[in-house]
Scaffold this active site. Structure first.
Site: not given
Length: 727
Positions: A7, A81, A281
């Protein structure tokens, strides 16, 4: 050639270093498609709630680049993600770039080991996860547009409602009503500042809080004359255990209370730390740590604090349907106590590091202490102090800020004589419940099951951006507009903004993600009754009168009674004879001037009259048919001064003109609304020309900062951050 799609350009750059040229790594720069702004063709309800997506503005060249590269690639990996939104973006990239048979990989941390390991375990796109995200988007659009449309008709044009933002606003309003209804009571707080035999300061507080001044004076008089002694000491040894590693919500709460960061700022900084490989994350509701992570934390504890302080611990998430397969937010390298490229990144990383390392350390041993003192005659109420003494710091060595959360008091013994330094009294009043802070609201939303880790920051940002909530110091205070919108929704749609309904809908989305429920059924079960309820409210009266003004508040023009109304800037007093009389006052009682006709006809609609109004940035002339006609007359000299003379690179017809908006100055094409091209800063007149896969960048250069004098106006161009491009 092998292609890997992520991304973020920063993430692409980090991952490229680990793959040694085996993969071409490119970024989609976030979403490539979105629902259109207009609701007309956004969702085909009859066909089964099928969304109609449009390519996001400015992403055409990104899609072309990915499509061209994918056609010649022997393998394509989609590495967006590791959450529902990432799964949806991967699917959109596949669809819009027409990629055949791509594989999906996920990186829970951006480290060389994790990246190389993930690439060896490709899978198909998880359609259940993707559909859950699509259901969320469609639900939010259906609720938002239908409720907002009704609010426009019944309250005021331009207002909005949302599936999750409205319950959050309701929670704030419920607390605000408690505060308004609260009746304070006066009382006195008496304190005695003393010195122990070991010359340490000990402040004691009277156990009684008298309301009469005479009682206060009596206690002060006797206390200042008497000899003070310790009459009781109660001590209890306790363990103070460490807290779980951070989830998204607890990170946002701690960053708010300790660092003063807003939730959106916290998530933006955490995103950068993740993309640069410093933390795992940052969107998770799990408190788990992997075995490898725990082994490295053990080494970090030994290195920084010595042997014998490590204690392996596991924590159970308190959140229903938490994704326990994921990890908590933690440093990717626990042996590095400092990381980050900016001051904010360094602060947030240190907070994460401290919490993670402390979570695997032995408990602190504290002595909970209650000290009671009085004068020897014992003719006044007791004075006491509560606190603790730390006997063994344990995990507090890693999280020193947490040590200050307890009041530490000196060691004393029963019958010790205290030296009185001073006695003071302070008149106070009982206080209403505190307004929610951003951290407090996140905690409340999580407790009630409203929203998910990825949505908390945007919920809070939305209700502030819409003007429903103001932030005073750290507290969230509903505005007049927020009060009226929430009250309208509570009175007419209480079931749809209730805790139970919102939490149950989140549960349904989780079940779609787990393959336990079908997309169409969940939406159909909701939308049928909801649509009927919205339609049934079409005949209710418009809210034009919010109540009578105080008797002393009379119309400045005709002397008649006034009523309270809602305007764009909040509540105001309006003449009860409006529209026959346009008299108005602010809530402070100051007379306000209404629109004045200029005698000109609107050149855009030919039916309206031009009027002079007062706005945020001074007076201006516009059509009196607003919002149906949005014509604004500009002063020719001012118009020329704002025109940069730089031609728009998109339509090549208009020029870039200075404008002011909600978020400050920006530059847009003079051909608006035919051309909607805008840039953030003043254009320099140069074209970027940075060589990309699709050719030279055609966008304008714009003014930058002292260190970066100019940059490309297109965020997707590497030259937007020229300091990061290789010379």
């Amino acid at each position: 050639m092998k292609l890997l799609i992520v991304e973020s350009p920063a993430k692409a750059k980090t991952i490229s270093k680990y793959l040694n040229g085996k993969y071409k790594v490119v970024a989609s720069v976030g979403h490539v498609r979105n629902l259109p702004k207009s609701n007309k063709n956004a969702i085909d309800i009859k066909a089964g709630f099928v969304p109609h997506y449009e390519v996001s503005k400015g992403k055409e060249h990104v899609i072309k680049e990915i499509k061209d590269l994918a056609q010649n690639a022997e393998e394509v990996l989609l590495a967006t993600d590791p959450d529902r939104e990432g799964e949806a973006i991967a699917w959109h990239v596949k669809e819009v770039a027409e990629i055949k048979n791509p594989k999906r990989v996920v990186f829970h941390e951006i480290t060389e080991r994790a990246v190389k390991e993930a690439i060896t375990h490709p899978r198909e796109i998880d359609q259940d996860l993707r559909m859950a995200q699509e259901a969320r988007r469609v639900l939010d659009r259906l609720v938002g547009y239908d409720l907002s449309g009704l609010i426009w008709k019944k309250v005021r044009y331009g207002l909005s409602a949302g599936r999750v933002q409205s319950p959050a606003l309701r929670i704030l309003m419920e607390r605000e009503r408690e505060i308004r209804a609260f009746i304070p009571k006066d009382f006195w707080v008496l304190t005695a500042k003393t010195q122990t035999p070991s010359k340490e300061e000990l402040t004691l507080e009277c156990v009684e809080r008298p309301e009469a001044k005479e009682i206060v004076e009596r206690i002060l008089s006797l206390g200042r004359k008497g000899v003070w002694k310790i009459i009781d000491v109660k001590e209890e040894k306790n363990e103070r255990r460490s807290r779980a590693p951070f989830t998204t919500s607890t990170l946002q709460q701690s960053a708010s209370s300790r660092l003063g960061f807003s939730p959106s700022r916290t998530m933006s900084i955490a995103q950068k730390l993740y993309e640069n490989g410093f933390i795992t994350y940052m969107r998770t509701d799990s408190t788990n740590l992997s075995k490898d992570a725990i082994d490295e934390i053990k080494s970090a504890v030994t290195k920084n604090f010595g042997g014998g302080l490590f204690l392996k611990q596991s924590y159970k998430s308190k959140i229903k349907n938490a994704q326990e397969a994921h990890e908590a937010i933690r440093p990717t390298h626990a042996l590095s106590a400092i990381a980050g490229k900016t001051d904010d990144e360094t602060k947030l990383y240190r907070l994460i590091w401290s919490r993670t390392v402390a979570s695997q350390m032995v408990p602190a041993i504290i002595l909970k202490t209650k000290v009671v003192a009085n004068i020897t005659e014992g003719v006044i109420p007791d004075f006491q102090a509560n606190g603790s003494r730390i006997l063994f710091p344990g995990w507090l060595l890693a999280d020193k800020v947490a040590r200050g959360e307890d009041v530490e008091i000196p060691k004393v013994s029963q019958a010790d004589t205290l030296n009185l330094i001073s006695m003071d009294s302070e008149e106070k009043a009982t206080e209403p419940p505190n307004r929610y802070t951003e951290a407090g609201l996140i905690k409340e939303l999580e407790k009630r099951g409203i929203g998910r880790p990825s949505t908390y920051a945007s919920i809070i940002q939305t209700i502030q951006t819409r003007g429903y909530v103001d932030k005073e110091n750290k507290a969230l205070k509903p505005t007049d507009t927020g009060d009226i919108v929430s009250t309208f929704l509570e009175n007419n749609f209480s079931n749809y903004i209730s805790d139970n309904f919102t939490a149950e809908m989140e549960e349904n989305l989780d079940k779609i993600a787990n393959g336990e429920k079908e997309y169409v059924k969940v939406l159909k079960d909701f939308y049928g009754p909801f649509q009927k309820d919205v339609k049934s409210k079409n005949d209710i009266d418009k809210i034009t009168n919010l109540g009578a003004a105080p008797e002393e508040m009379v119309c400045p023009k005709c002397g008649e009674e006034m009523i309270i109304k809602l305007g764009r800037s909040g509540k105001f007093f309006s003449c009860s004879k409006f529209p026959d009389c346009s008299g108005a006052r602010t809530m402070e009682g100051r007379e306000t001037e209404g629109p004045k006709e200029t005698g000109e006809t609107c050149p855009k609609c030919d039916t309206g009259k031009l009027v002079e109004r007062g706005g945020k940035f001074g007076k201006f002339i516009s059509c009196n048919r607003y919002p149906k006609c949005k014509f604004i007359k500009e002063d020719e000299e001012a118009k020329k001064a704002k025109d940069t003379g730089v031609f728009c690179p998109i339509c090549k017809k208009g020029t870039m003109v200075e404008k002011r908006g909600r978020f400050g100055t920006f530059y847009s094409c003079s051909a608006y609304p035919e051309c909607k091209h805008i840039i953030k800063s003043k254009p320099t007149g140069k074209i970027c020309g940075y060589m990309r896969e699709s050719g030279p960048c055609p966008h304008l250069m714009m003014e930058g900062t002292k260190t970066i004098p100019e940059r490309c106006s297109n965020k997707t161009c590497p030259n937007h951050n020229p300091q990061k491009t290789k010379k």
